[in-house]
Each structure stands twice: as structure tokens, then as C-alpha cells.
Design a protein around this motif. Structure first.
Motif, PDB file in Angstrom:
ATOM      1  N   ARG A  54      -3.314  -6.813  13.792  1.00 30.45           N
ATOM      2  CA  ARG A  54      -2.795  -6.156  15.000  1.00 30.45           C
ATOM      3  C   ARG A  54      -1.499  -6.833  15.453  1.00 30.45           C
ATOM      4  O   ARG A  54      -1.397  -8.061  15.469  1.00 30.45           O
ATOM      5  N   ALA A  55      -0.517  -6.044  15.801  1.00 34.69           N
ATOM      6  CA  ALA A  55       0.739  -6.593  16.326  1.00 34.69           C
ATOM      7  C   ALA A  55       1.499  -5.510  17.059  1.00 34.69           C
ATOM      8  O   ALA A  55       1.521  -4.347  16.631  1.00 34.69           O
ATOM      9  N   GLY A  56       2.131  -5.886  18.126  1.00 35.00           N
ATOM     10  CA  GLY A  56       3.080  -5.004  18.787  1.00 35.00           C
ATOM     11  C   GLY A  56       4.350  -4.938  17.944  1.00 35.00           C
ATOM     12  O   GLY A  56       4.665  -5.874  17.207  1.00 35.00           O
ATOM     13  N   ALA A  57       5.063  -3.840  18.023  1.00 36.50           N
ATOM     14  CA  ALA A  57       6.241  -3.677  17.173  1.00 36.50           C
ATOM     15  C   ALA A  57       7.184  -2.644  17.768  1.00 36.50           C
ATOM     16  O   ALA A  57       6.805  -1.860  18.634  1.00 36.50           O
ATOM     17  N   VAL A  58       8.404  -2.692  17.271  1.00 30.03           N
ATOM     18  CA  VAL A  58       9.366  -1.624  17.552  1.00 30.03           C
ATOM     19  C   VAL A  58       9.748  -1.009  16.212  1.00 30.03           C
ATOM     20  O   VAL A  58       9.799  -1.708  15.196  1.00 30.03           O
ATOM     21  N   GLY A  59       9.970   0.265  16.194  1.00 30.35           N
ATOM     22  CA  GLY A  59      10.376   0.907  14.954  1.00 30.35           C
ATOM     23  C   GLY A  59      11.016   2.257  15.220  1.00 30.35           C
ATOM     24  O   GLY A  59      11.227   2.647  16.376  1.00 30.35           O
ATOM     25  N   THR A  60      11.301   2.921  14.117  1.00 33.15           N
ATOM     26  CA  THR A  60      11.973   4.220  14.193  1.00 33.15           C
ATOM     27  C   THR A  60      11.059   5.293  13.617  1.00 33.15           C
ATOM     28  O   THR A  60      10.425   5.075  12.579  1.00 33.15           O
ATOM     29  N   VAL A  61      11.007   6.411  14.296  1.00 33.09           N
ATOM     30  CA  VAL A  61      10.196   7.510  13.789  1.00 33.09           C
ATOM     31  C   VAL A  61      10.908   8.112  12.577  1.00 33.09           C
ATOM     32  O   VAL A  61      12.062   8.533  12.672  1.00 33.09           O
ATOM     33  N   VAL A  62      10.207   8.092  11.434  1.00 34.56           N
ATOM     34  CA  VAL A  62      10.828   8.621  10.207  1.00 34.56           C
ATOM     35  C   VAL A  62      10.186   9.936   9.793  1.00 34.56           C
ATOM     36  O   VAL A  62      10.691  10.619   8.892  1.00 34.56           O
ATOM     37  N   ALA A  63       9.119  10.281  10.401  1.00 32.79           N
ATOM     38  CA  ALA A  63       8.503  11.593  10.155  1.00 32.79           C
ATOM     39  C   ALA A  63       7.590  11.859  11.342  1.00 32.79           C
ATOM     40  O   ALA A  63       6.960  10.941  11.857  1.00 32.79           O
ATOM     41  N   SER A  64       7.520  13.102  11.769  1.00 37.54           N
ATOM     42  CA  SER A  64       6.699  13.386  12.942  1.00 37.54           C
ATOM     43  C   SER A  64       6.073  14.768  12.886  1.00 37.54           C
ATOM     44  O   SER A  64       6.747  15.752  12.603  1.00 37.54           O
ATOM     45  N   VAL A  87       0.856  -1.195   0.000  1.00 38.00           N
ATOM     46  CA  VAL A  87       0.000   0.000   0.000  1.00 38.00           C
ATOM     47  C   VAL A  87       0.884   1.234   0.000  1.00 38.00           C
ATOM     48  O   VAL A  87       2.058   1.174   0.329  1.00 38.00           O
ATOM     49  N   GLU A  88       0.278   2.333  -0.379  1.00 36.82           N
ATOM     50  CA  GLU A  88       0.990   3.605  -0.221  1.00 36.82           C
ATOM     51  C   GLU A  88       0.750   4.108   1.185  1.00 36.82           C
ATOM     52  O   GLU A  88      -0.371   4.032   1.698  1.00 36.82           O
ATOM     53  N   VAL A  89       1.796   4.603   1.778  1.00 38.17           N
ATOM     54  CA  VAL A  89       1.678   5.100   3.155  1.00 38.17           C
ATOM     55  C   VAL A  89       1.484   6.607   3.101  1.00 38.17           C
ATOM     56  O   VAL A  89       2.296   7.311   2.487  1.00 38.17           O
ATOM     57  N   PRO A  90       0.428   7.126   3.689  1.00 39.14           N
ATOM     58  CA  PRO A  90       0.222   8.567   3.666  1.00 39.14           C
ATOM     59  C   PRO A  90       1.250   9.270   4.544  1.00 39.14           C
ATOM     60  O   PRO A  90       1.794   8.681   5.471  1.00 39.14           O
ATOM     61  N   ALA A  91       1.491  10.515   4.257  1.00 38.72           N
ATOM     62  CA  ALA A  91       2.320  11.316   5.149  1.00 38.72           C
ATOM     63  C   ALA A  91       1.533  11.556   6.435  1.00 38.72           C
ATOM     64  O   ALA A  91       0.304  11.634   6.413  1.00 38.72           O
ATOM     65  N   PRO A  92       2.220  11.627   7.569  1.00 44.30           N
ATOM     66  CA  PRO A  92       1.494  11.853   8.828  1.00 44.30           C
ATOM     67  C   PRO A  92       0.836  13.225   8.838  1.00 44.30           C
ATOM     68  O   PRO A  92       1.408  14.204   8.373  1.00 44.30           O
ATOM     69  N   GLY A  93      -0.392  13.275   9.350  1.00 46.20           N
ATOM     70  CA  GLY A  93      -1.089  14.543   9.526  1.00 46.20           C
ATOM     71  C   GLY A  93      -0.646  15.223  10.813  1.00 46.20           C
ATOM     72  O   GLY A  93       0.216  14.722  11.536  1.00 46.20           O
ATOM     73  N   GLN A  94      -1.272  16.333  11.074  1.00 45.87           N
ATOM     74  CA  GLN A  94      -0.962  17.070  12.297  1.00 45.87           C
ATOM     75  C   GLN A  94      -1.239  16.170  13.512  1.00 45.87           C
ATOM     76  O   GLN A  94      -2.293  15.553  13.600  1.00 45.87           O
TER      77      GLN A  94
END
Lengths: 354, 354
Positions: free
Chosen positions: B84-94, B40-47
């Protein structure tokens, strides 16, 4: 009872007594082959002993478990031993400092017309407070079981919705009424329209007839917010139905499992036990004997409720004496009783001359 | 991960993400027909949102329950929804005030390479304290589950004999080690000699191999005085064996029931539940989410035990990314893991140009 007047000394000679002894361990329902019913000579009480003429025998669902040769909360009745049973009777001879001839007492005298006992676990009962059968029901072990199961194990609180299975039985009927006395909404599960009608007549908010109702569907109707305390005497499908309709943090009190006591193999467990996780609930077993040092507290409160009519004691008293025990026990599992099932031990054998 | 350096603004354009969605509810084990695996395409994060590049996915026994359309402690995953799943990741946009690009975070991001989230339930993790997989294990939900299940639900005390089933799993291995840290004697039940050897190597006093041992017989040997706290993750015969060897007043903690999660009908319940009565024991279910406001307490204590070597964290990390999820989940129920089962989500799809 003539004994109370004729047997005034500890030296009264031998009497005969009808008794029921365990002949062989039953598989499934205990048929006649389970028992030896016969007559024995009763010895005179020795120093520190008393002789009791039994007037009423208690029939308890737990009796079936006592016949199995397995480790449990009490040792099994041994082959050849007099069947264990609670009873009420009259002291007809005493060499015990705490008991006098003519005292009415209750204790685990067994399925016998006469019992010699050292007084261990024997307590005097006041027939002015309630008749003898009630001392085997609401004021006896079933009443104690209802009281401590509900208050201590179930930690019942005013406003709780309480579900009681086997609700028209000795323990259930008292448990439900105590819950009402404490300000709860109470739902009972029982077998047949008569029992259900009786439950609502003594104050249960609703009664579910497991013989004709879909228990779970009805339970969801009458307890839409779930059950806070489930006092289970039955097990099987009844237990599963209750487990499926708990409230968050509910307490399930495991008092008995009458539906499975006569199975020939270990019956299935509660399939819906994972409801404990979903509802963050607990399921706790107990044995009333552990509360022995607080029986007086329970008796006093229940007697108060009986006196003011808050709790109604009911017993089904069968005739036939000791000899009728094997059939009466089967009747218990068939649900012949409303309230406590008691066997009247009338017509004790006369004193043997000599 | 190149994303952490290239995605420094909230206006980063769309990326593609591999995802696993629920196509149809499984009957029994979830086969490939259960899932839609796609891009899928991932949208950019909103406010107020952030975009996370997932590095590690948690595989949990409870996942199977989330696929059933029944009322439970969480709503089921909907058809067409990301699993649904728990996960660890890195913030790439905020565009969220509490999270900055480059933060390592954990949360319920789902089986996806990228997730947009409003930050609800997302917490920053310190990779200096422990590597990412451990934040899904000993320092994640399994660790919290072990801690609160043992201390709050099981009310474990120093000197208790503690039995843990699924002992080589994510929750069980931590629960057993916490019990040891608290001064208990600890017995684990696990499948196979390797897992059992690992358990004793990390301090379990005894390990029972349910695949080759008679569990109840062995349990009676290694815990002759009975079990005070039984932390059950398994259900079935394992639960019954534990119930048959409790101590007086034991606490049975119902954490999970992995042996039955893939049954096509409701599996049998614990046949020996009447042991609760014999042993005056309780069986209590819980859901770790209820302890959320105390996770910090648990994390701090477990981190302390990890730091001083009292508790050893172990994870089985599978390669293959999001696409390997369906097979990895089946592996979980087959017991391929020792310790926590984690799926590494490497090789994220590159940023889509434009």
C-alpha cells in the motif's frame, strides 16, 4: 469525646498530641524509618484559629507521592513536617467566627490527634447525613474525585460501557456506582474474590480479579464492544489491558497509578498508549482540587444517591490511632481495604492540666 | 511520459508494471526478504475503472505498521498483495466518467508503476498549484494530518507554545509552519544540525537536535512556561521529554511513534504519562482518514499559505523507481529525508506490444 464538653473556650491550655512527622524521604515502600512518631504540646488557637480534635484520618494512595521531593500538583511534605492527611474531627476550641466548639469538621489536619488551623479549607460536616468515615470517602475527596473524574473528565453518558480499576477502593467503588446511577454498564477490576463479589453485590455488571484472571481476555468477554470510559486508578498492566480494549472515541481518565507509587524508579509507561491513535481515544489527567468550587454540587448529588441507596458507601476503619498510621499506609498499598481506608483516632490524650 | 499520448482509449492492451509485493511479514526493520519485486502484466481497465501511470510514490512512517498482522486503524497489507502506498500519477486510460486520459491524480495506488482503480478515493490534482511531490506532502496526507491534528485534536490557539517532534519530517514541518501561521511560538525537535538549521530558516522559533542536545533541558530553556500543544510523531524519550514540560491544560497530540515502529517487541510506553495528571493535560490519538470530508478545507488553506510563502513545502525526492522502494523505506526510518520523502517512478516500462 470529653474535649467537646470540657474545652469550651479559646483559652484552654496546652494539650499533648501524638503526631506523625516525615523524618526522611522513603525509597520504595515507606518503612518505619520514614516517620517520627511523637508527642507535642498543642498551642491554644490564636485569633482567627480553631483547635480540632481529630477523630478519623484518611489514608490515600496519593500520600506516597507527597513524600517525594518532586514538582507535582501539591508541594511535597517537608522533612520534619506533620504528614499531610485529610481528617474529620471536632472543634474543641475556637477563636474563628465560622466555627463553634462541638462542630464536626473536615479538613487537611494531618496525621495528628489535635490540629490548630485557620479554617482555610475546613468545612462543617453533618453527621446526620452520614457517619464521619463516609465524609472521608463517598462524601469526601474520593467521592469528589469519582464524580468529577467521571462526569467532567470522562464525559460519561448514559449507555456507556465504563471500566474502573481499583474498583473496590475509595474512589473506584464510588465511580462505578455513579456510572451505574447514570445508566452505564460498569466493569470493575479489583484484587481477590471478596472484593469482586462485593462489586457485583453493589451493582457492578462484572468484576475482574486481576490476581487470578487474565484481565484483557476477561475484559474482551464482558465488554466485547470496547470500553467508552476507562477510569484508571492503577496504571501498569491494568492500564495496558484497558487501553487494548477501548471503543472508538473512548476517554481514559487518569486518576491515579497506585501500582507504581512505591517503585524505586519511574515505572514503565503504558506500552499500549498507541491504542489512543487506533481508537481515536484520549487520556486525560486531573486533580480534584481544581473542582473545589463545585464540591457542593457533587456532595449534594452523592448524598442523594446515598440516601436512596443508589450508592453504597463502605469504609474499612482501622483502630490504633495516629501511632498506627505508618502500618496502615502500607496496608493501603497492600489492598487491605474494601472501600475507603480510614484510621480511627480514638483515645485522644487527656487535657494537660494547667 | 509517452503513455499520456499513446494511451487514449480504454482498450489499450496490456502493459508490464514493476511492483513491490509483501512476501513475508518483517521482524524489526523490513529487509529485502520482506518484498517480492517483480513484473506483472497490467490489465486494461474495465467499465468504471481507470489506469494510472504512477509518477511519484509516497513513503510514510505508518507503512511499517501496515506490515504487522494486528488490528489497527486500517487492515494490514496481506501477504502477496501490492504494498500500500499513496501516489501521484497520470491517467493513461479511463472507462470512468470522472477521469480523463491526461488527468493528474492522487490516490492509494500502491508500490507499482501502473495501477488499475475504480476511482474510489482518487482525486485530481492541479500541478499549476504545486508540483506532484507536494501533492504527497503539504497538500497530501501529511498536510492533512498536520492541519487536523493541530487544529482539531490539539485545539491550537494563537499565542500557544507548540512543540513538534519529527519536526523536519513531512507532517512535522507542515504542522510547525501552520502553528506559526496561526500565531504560535513553535519549537521543533529533529535529528542533526542541518535539519535544525532548516527549521529555524522556515520560521521555527527554536529547534532542538535530539542527537546532540539534552532535549528536556533545552526544552525548558526555550519553553520555560511549558508547552501548550505537543504534536508528537516520535514517541520514546522524545515523548517523555515533552510530557515533562507541559503547561497546565496542555494537549498532547499522538500522531505517530516513528522511533518504535521497527522494534521487535512492543516498545516501552511514555514513563512520564502521569504528567497528564500533574498538568491536567490530555493525550489524544487520531487518524487523518476520519477528516476526509474536510480535506478540501485543509487543502485550500494550506494552498493559500503555500501561495503567499507562509508555509514552505519541501520534499526529498529519491530516484530509482519502484525497485528502489525497499531501500527508500529504510532510509525513511534512518531520517534521510528533510520534508516529505518521495520516490520518483521514472522510466515506466514501455507498452507491451499486442
Amino acid at each position: 469525646m470529653t474535649e467537646t464538653s470540657t474545652s469550651t473556650s479559646a483559652t484552654t491550655g496546652p494539650r499533648t498530641s501524638r503526631q506523625v512527622r516525615l523524618r526522611e524521604r522513603p525509597v520504595g515502600y515507606p518503612g518505619p524509618e520514614t516517620w517520627d512518631v511523637g508527642t507535642v504540646e498543642v498551642p491554644a488557637p490564636g485569633q482567627g484559629e480553631l483547635l480540632v480534635a481529630v477523630s478519623h484520618l484518611s489514608l490515600d494512595p496519593a500520600m506516597r507521592g507527597w513524600l517525594n521531593d518532586v514538582r507535582s500538583y501539591v508541594p511535597p511534605v517537608g522533612i520534619g513536617e506533620v504528614m499531610r492527611a485529610g481528617a474529620v474531627g471536632t472543634v474543641v476550641a475556637s477563636r474563628h467566627p465560622d466555627f463553634a466548639v462541638g462542630d464536626t469538621v473536615t479538613g487537611t489536619f494531618g496525621v495528628t490527634e489535635y490540629a490548630v488551623t485557620d479554617g482555610e479549607g475546613v468545612v462543617r460536616v453533618d453527621l446526620g447525613l452520614a457517619p464521619a468515615p463516609t465524609w472521608l470517602g463517598a462524601l469526601g475527596m474520593p467521592g469528589m474525585t469519582a464524580y468529577f473524574g467521571l462526569l467532567d473528565v470522562g464525559r460519561v453518558r448514559s449507555g456507556d460501557t465504563v471500566l474502573v480499576s481499583g474498583a473496590a477502593g475509595a474512589v473506584g467503588s464510588v465511580a462505578g456506582q455513579i456510572a451505574k446511577a447514570l445508566g452505564c454498564t460498569v466493569v470493575g477490576i479489583a484484587g481477590g474474590p471478596e472484593k469482586c463479589a462485593w462489586l457485583t453485590s453493589i451493582g457492578f455488571d462484572a468484576a475482574i480479579d486481576y490476581k487470578s484472571d487474565n484481565v484483557l481476555r476477561r475484559l474482551r468477554e464482558v465488554a466485547p464492544d470496547g470500553v467508552d470510559v476507562f477510569f484508571d486508578n492503577v496504571s501498569g498492566d491494568t492500564l495496558d489491558a484497558g487501553l487494548a480494549n477501548l471503543s472508538r472515541g473512548a476517554r481514559v481518565v487518569i486518576c491515579g497509578a497506585i501500582s507504581g507509587y512505591n517503585e524505586t524508579s519511574l515505572p514503565p509507561g503504558p506500552r499500549r498508549y498507541m491504542s489512543l491513535l487506533v481508537f481515536r481515544a484520549s487520556m486525560t489527567g486531573f486533580v480534584v482540587f481544581d473542582y473545589e468550587d463545585r464540591y457542593a454540587e457533587a456532595r449534594e448529588r452523592i448524598a442523594g444517591w446515598l440516601a436512596d441507596g443508589t450508592v453504597v458507601a463502605r469504609e474499612t476503619v482501622l483502630p490504633g490511632g495516629v501511632d498506627a498510621f505508618p502500618e496502615a499506609l502500607l496496608g493501603l498499598y497492600a489492598g487491605v481495604n474494601t472501600g475507603k481506608l480510614v484510621l480511627e483516632v480514638g483515645g485522644q490524650s487527656p487535657v494537660v492540666s494547667g
